[in-house]
Every structure is written in structure tokens, then in C-alpha cells.
Design an enzyme around this catalytic site. Sequence first.
Site, PDB file in Angstrom:
ATOM      1  N   ARG A  85       0.870  -1.101   0.157  1.00  0.00           N
ATOM      2  CA  ARG A  85      -0.129   0.153   0.004  1.00  0.00           C
ATOM      3  C   ARG A  85       0.970   1.198   0.206  1.00  0.00           C
ATOM      4  O   ARG A  85       1.815   1.582   1.018  1.00  0.00           O
ATOM      5  CB  ARG A  85      -0.840   0.084   1.149  1.00  0.00           C
ATOM      6  CG  ARG A  85      -1.791   1.342   1.347  1.00  0.00           C
ATOM      7  CD  ARG A  85      -2.678   1.318   2.589  1.00  0.00           C
ATOM      8  NE  ARG A  85      -3.476   2.641   2.575  1.00  0.00           N
ATOM      9  CZ  ARG A  85      -3.426   3.428   3.435  1.00  0.00           C
ATOM     10  NH1 ARG A  85      -2.642   3.172   4.650  1.00  0.00           N
ATOM     11  NH2 ARG A  85      -3.987   4.662   3.244  1.00  0.00           N
ATOM     12  N   HIS A 129      -2.966  10.744   0.338  1.00  0.00           N
ATOM     13  CA  HIS A 129      -2.578  10.654   1.841  1.00  0.00           C
ATOM     14  C   HIS A 129      -1.921  12.085   2.408  1.00  0.00           C
ATOM     15  O   HIS A 129      -0.965  12.372   2.586  1.00  0.00           O
ATOM     16  CB  HIS A 129      -1.576   9.651   1.935  1.00  0.00           C
ATOM     17  CG  HIS A 129      -1.313   9.013   3.248  1.00  0.00           C
ATOM     18  ND1 HIS A 129      -1.274   7.664   3.572  1.00  0.00           N
ATOM     19  CD2 HIS A 129      -0.757   9.562   4.471  1.00  0.00           C
ATOM     20  CE1 HIS A 129      -1.072   7.484   4.901  1.00  0.00           C
ATOM     21  NE2 HIS A 129      -0.735   8.663   5.381  1.00  0.00           N
ATOM     22  N   GLU A 175      -7.743   8.655   6.175  1.00  0.00           N
ATOM     23  CA  GLU A 175      -8.030   9.166   7.457  1.00  0.00           C
ATOM     24  C   GLU A 175      -8.465  10.838   7.412  1.00  0.00           C
ATOM     25  O   GLU A 175      -7.840  11.722   7.727  1.00  0.00           O
ATOM     26  CB  GLU A 175      -6.797   9.527   8.201  1.00  0.00           C
ATOM     27  CG  GLU A 175      -6.069   7.928   8.503  1.00  0.00           C
ATOM     28  CD  GLU A 175      -4.788   8.039   9.499  1.00  0.00           C
ATOM     29  OE1 GLU A 175      -4.285   9.018   9.628  1.00  0.00           O
ATOM     30  OE2 GLU A 175      -4.512   7.048   9.799  1.00  0.00           O
ATOM     31  N   ASN A 314      -7.072   2.154   9.564  1.00  0.00           N
ATOM     32  CA  ASN A 314      -5.844   2.454  10.326  1.00  0.00           C
ATOM     33  C   ASN A 314      -6.064   2.434  11.679  1.00  0.00           C
ATOM     34  O   ASN A 314      -6.639   3.286  12.224  1.00  0.00           O
ATOM     35  CB  ASN A 314      -5.193   3.656   9.637  1.00  0.00           C
ATOM     36  CG  ASN A 314      -4.805   3.747   8.279  1.00  0.00           C
ATOM     37  OD1 ASN A 314      -4.993   2.825   7.522  1.00  0.00           O
ATOM     38  ND2 ASN A 314      -4.562   4.915   8.000  1.00  0.00           N
ATOM     39  N   TYR A 316      -3.919   1.497  15.448  1.00  0.00           N
ATOM     40  CA  TYR A 316      -2.607   1.344  16.369  1.00  0.00           C
ATOM     41  C   TYR A 316      -2.950   0.775  17.759  1.00  0.00           C
ATOM     42  O   TYR A 316      -2.052   0.179  18.368  1.00  0.00           O
ATOM     43  CB  TYR A 316      -1.998   2.625  16.485  1.00  0.00           C
ATOM     44  CG  TYR A 316      -1.492   2.805  14.749  1.00  0.00           C
ATOM     45  CD1 TYR A 316      -2.300   3.518  13.799  1.00  0.00           C
ATOM     46  CD2 TYR A 316      -0.329   2.573  14.495  1.00  0.00           C
ATOM     47  CE1 TYR A 316      -1.827   3.732  12.595  1.00  0.00           C
ATOM     48  CE2 TYR A 316       0.395   2.686  13.201  1.00  0.00           C
ATOM     49  CZ  TYR A 316      -0.409   3.520  12.518  1.00  0.00           C
ATOM     50  OH  TYR A 316       0.034   3.575  10.944  1.00  0.00           O
ATOM     51  N   GLU A 380      -3.337  -0.040   7.888  1.00  0.00           N
ATOM     52  CA  GLU A 380      -2.186   0.330   8.577  1.00  0.00           C
ATOM     53  C   GLU A 380      -2.356  -0.202  10.256  1.00  0.00           C
ATOM     54  O   GLU A 380      -3.512  -0.045  10.676  1.00  0.00           O
ATOM     55  CB  GLU A 380      -1.964   2.088   8.769  1.00  0.00           C
ATOM     56  CG  GLU A 380      -1.658   2.747   7.637  1.00  0.00           C
ATOM     57  CD  GLU A 380      -1.352   4.189   7.738  1.00  0.00           C
ATOM     58  OE1 GLU A 380      -1.252   4.716   9.138  1.00  0.00           O
ATOM     59  OE2 GLU A 380      -1.469   4.976   6.864  1.00  0.00           O
ATOM     60  N   GLU A 439       7.982  11.192   9.927  1.00  0.00           N
ATOM     61  CA  GLU A 439       6.529  10.807  10.793  1.00  0.00           C
ATOM     62  C   GLU A 439       5.838  12.325  10.867  1.00  0.00           C
ATOM     63  O   GLU A 439       5.635  12.758  12.300  1.00  0.00           O
ATOM     64  CB  GLU A 439       6.952  10.289  11.945  1.00  0.00           C
ATOM     65  CG  GLU A 439       5.800   9.878  12.890  1.00  0.00           C
ATOM     66  CD  GLU A 439       4.558   9.212  12.433  1.00  0.00           C
ATOM     67  OE1 GLU A 439       4.482   8.713  11.283  1.00  0.00           O
ATOM     68  OE2 GLU A 439       3.572   9.390  12.972  1.00  0.00           O
TER      69      GLU A 439
HETATM   70  C1  PNW Z   1      -1.411   7.421  10.545  1.00  0.00           C
HETATM   71  N1  PNW Z   1      -4.275   7.956  16.476  1.00  0.00           N
HETATM   72  O1  PNW Z   1      -2.023   8.398  11.334  1.00  0.00           O
HETATM   73  C2  PNW Z   1      -1.152   7.887   9.252  1.00  0.00           C
HETATM   74  O2  PNW Z   1      -1.699   7.297   8.252  1.00  0.00           O
HETATM   75  C3  PNW Z   1       0.468   7.527   8.935  1.00  0.00           C
HETATM   76  O3  PNW Z   1       0.955   8.346   7.725  1.00  0.00           O
HETATM   77  C4  PNW Z   1       1.383   7.757  10.081  1.00  0.00           C
HETATM   78  O4  PNW Z   1       2.612   7.880   9.889  1.00  0.00           O
HETATM   79  C5  PNW Z   1       0.818   6.854  11.047  1.00  0.00           C
HETATM   80  O5  PNW Z   1      -0.289   6.885  11.680  1.00  0.00           O
HETATM   81  C6  PNW Z   1       1.868   6.672  12.542  1.00  0.00           C
HETATM   82  O6  PNW Z   1       1.386   7.979  13.020  1.00  0.00           O
HETATM   83  C7  PNW Z   1      -2.517   8.327  12.551  1.00  0.00           C
HETATM   84  O7  PNW Z   1      -3.794   8.922  17.181  1.00  0.00           O
HETATM   85  C8  PNW Z   1      -1.909   8.813  13.665  1.00  0.00           C
HETATM   86  O8  PNW Z   1      -5.135   7.184  16.470  1.00  0.00           O
HETATM   87  C9  PNW Z   1      -2.617   8.746  15.060  1.00  0.00           C
HETATM   88  C10 PNW Z   1      -3.644   8.135  15.207  1.00  0.00           C
HETATM   89  C11 PNW Z   1      -4.195   7.443  13.949  1.00  0.00           C
HETATM   90  C12 PNW Z   1      -3.799   7.447  12.705  1.00  0.00           C
END
Ligand code: PNW
Length: 479
Positions: A85, A129, A175, A314, A316, A380, A439
Site C-alpha cells: 500500500r 495521503h 484518514e 488504520n 494502532y 495500517e 513521521e
Molecule cells: C497514521 N491516532 O495516522 C498515518 O496514516 C500515517 O501516515 C502515520 O505515519 C501513522 O499513522 C503513524 O503515526 C494516525 O492517534 C496517527 O489514533 C495517529 C492516530 C491515528 C492515525
Amino acid sequence: MSSQEIHQLPQGFLHGFATAAYQIEGSPTAVGRHPSVWDTYTHIPPVPGTRPIADSSSGDVATDSFNRWRTDVQLLKEYGANAYRFSLSWSRVVKEDGKTPNVEGIKWYRAFIEELVKEGIKPAVTLYHWDLPQVLHDRYGGWLSRDVVPDFVSYAKICFEAFGDLVKHWITLNEPWIVSVHGYGYGTFAPGRSSDRTRSAEGDSTTEPFIVARHLILSHAYAVKLYRDEFHATQGGVIGITLDGSWYMPYDDTPENVEAVQTAFDSRFGWFADPIYKGHYPASVKKLIGDRLPDFSEEEWKVVKGSSDFFGVNTYTSNLVQSGGSEEYNGKIKTGFIRPDGTQLGTQAHVSWLQTYGPGFRQLLGYLYKTYKKPVYVTENGFAVKDENSLSSDGDDVVNDTDRVAYYRDYTKGLLEAVTIDGVDVQAYFAWSLLDNFEWAEGYRVRFGVTYVNYETQERRPKASSKFLKEWFEQHAQA
Ligand code: PNW
């Protein structure tokens, strides 16, 4: 490896790694590329003298992937990925008039995509993006104006025409919550607009994020309509959107906190997902934003509703939720990682917003599938190891990313349980990220890669996590 562990993910499951153009490509003027809002934002802070990027860096060089793309493809191969991706830079694909195809830029992406396909790696392409052409921001305010909709659709058309014979998985936007809220609410991401005058000279955080969100949703929806009307029959791909968020759990069992969990889902996912998958806004968002939440016309609702073939997510981390926050974008709830008994959910990452919690990943996949009734693509998922940036690049420390391996062990377990025990239709998983990279507001201090990048030499070194994921997908996905 026991025999019943083999091949539990469905046939055709996509697995690989994710990146984004501005975070890896560099070469901001090559093959006719012109500036995006991120070039401007990293070089000209909205308030003179402030530092929009923690280490005052930019994506000017990044991982130099514009030049090193063959190396990157070899890494993907070495890691056993069957999909990749990545995003296209709008201002490399379209000329500075915002309309005409840029033949040189298209040729560059075409060579890259052909190489992927030749190596048996399916391209999953994100159209947007976060790197809006600066010229569109200057012309009419970018996402603040409805004029952006036809411009995004004409850009999408250029991409479908140029790459659609090879690309069968399209993601319109990455996002939109982050674009709206970080770009126009907090002002911490490009174009850096905010009511907070220590961050921005211009902007209104109480209205702009909602206007921007509306134009993002419409741009997505009309691009999907175009694909379905004019390209799907001959190209046969799928197209959808990627939203971001976490698994939300009540901090305790008080009714306010239990209710706050639904509000958390509504404001993070539902603000975008409910219009797109269900055809209306969530009640809690309507109530909170009132007249400032711009509606769609009847004709627009018809285009918006049902405009995604899959649910791209996405994700985390997980959050414990309490009522009584102050931020409208989050539904006025509070989120945290510390339980009432003082214990933490999991291992802390280098960024404040991320702790490991694999069981939440399993739950989130189930929630999204049950709520939105579409195949889920994890576009992601990843972890930034604490203090990884301060390790010496000479030794092996930088490739022994123990906490990231532990994270992926937990999250792949959650993935497998969601699929095999809960019956969730997950069809793709992309780890963030193939490489350490730019980042955003953190610059190069935060590393999410399964490949270590030495930014002085651009040398790439596979970390232990790349090996873990390679072996895990060898065991659990069908070749
Ligand atoms: C993603 N949260 O963003 C982005 O799509 C990427 O480009 C980025 O590098 C990656 O996360 C890592 O930060 C997010 O706080 C950042 O839940 C933070 C959150 C969600 C998405």
C-alpha cells in the site's frame, strides 16, 4: 509450527506493508512535481518563528524512495509481501494547473507499479495521503471549498486511466478525520489552520473541520461513482476509503462512561463511516455539532451512501473512555490508557497516543464488520519503539526491535482470532511501515518502520519485526 496452524487466513488475503508519498519519496521537484501543502507547511510555519515539525525537518529527502524504489521493491519481496500500500503524490501526477496529466510523473509511477506487478506484489493505491497541491489551496482554499470535488475527481480519473489496468485496489482518502481535525482544528498538520493563534494566523476551529470533512466525503464519493460508472466494468477492481481510530472501552461501568464509548466510536469513525456506509450522520455527532455540521443534498446522499466496497481501517491502539472531555471532534470524551486500579493497558510507544493492546484489535475488527457490514481491510497497523531514534546506528540495537515484535505478535494473534473464531471478514493487512520515514509533525525522531533507515547514508537494514511478519504470514496466509 503445528499443522493446524497452517493457512488459516482466507484465500486471496492481502498482506504487506504501507507507506505514503510525502513520507518516503523526497525529490520534491523531480519529473514536474510542484509543491503540496506539506512542502509549504514544513518550510513556512503558519506563525513565523514556530516549529511545526519537532526536528524542523521536511520530506525534501525523506527515505529517497523516488530514487531508491527498486531497493524498496526488493525489500518487499524479501519480506514475503504479496501486496504493497502506497500513495500517489497528486502534485506529481497532475500539472500545476491542477488539471492536465503530468506525463513525466505518470511515467515514473507507471514504471514503479509495473515492477511491483512483475514481482508478484499487488499494488494497493491511496489517491490522497494528505498532500494537497498547494495551487488548489491558493486558488480556492483547497478542502474548504466545494470546488475541490471536481478537481479530485479529475485527478482520480487520470489515475484510473493511467494505472487501472494494473491496480485492482484503490483507496480514495487516507484518514479524513486527521485531515479535518489536525489540518483545520488543531492546526498541527498542513495546512496548519486553527483558532489557536500560537499555531496559526488564520482559521476557525469551530467550523472549518466540519466543512472540510463534508468536501472530503463528497470527493471520495464522486470519485467512487466515477470508478463504478466508467472503469469497473473493464478494470474490475475495488475502491473504498480508509478511516482511522482505536478500540474504545469504558473506563469503568458507570452509565456515563459506557455511553461515552459509543460517542467515541461515533465521532472518530461514525462522522465519516455512517454517511458512507449507512447514509446518515450519527445522532451523537448531530446533537453535538448542531447547525455547524453541514448536511448533504438528497442527490449527494445518494452518491455518498454505499460509496465504499470495503472498510479500510488504520488502527494502532485501544483507549479507555470517560465522559466529560472538552473536544467536540472527539465527542467531548476523555481517553487514556490507565485503568482505575492504576495498571496500564500495555507497552508504551515512543508517541504518547500509542500502547500495545492486541485484544482490542480483535474486538475492533468485529465491531467494524458488524456495524458497517463490509469486508475489512487493515490498511495500517504498527508501533514506534521507545527511544529507537537514540540508538547508535553502528551496532545491531537498531534492528533488534523487541517491543515492535511483541506488538506484531499480539496484533497478528488478534487478527487470526477475529477471522477464525469471530468470523470477521478481514481481507487485507498492511503493517505500518515498510521503512522508517518522515513521521509528520514528529519529523524523523519517531520510527515506525520494520526496516531501519540510516538517514545519513540512506542505508536500509531489516529489523527483527520484518522477519517476524514474514514468517507469520508464511504460516498463516495461502501462497
Ligand atoms: C497514521 N491516532 O495516522 C498515518 O496514516 C500515517 O501516515 C502515520 O505515519 C501513522 O499513522 C503513524 O503515526 C494516525 O492517534 C496517527 O489514533 C495517529 C492516530 C491515528 C492515525
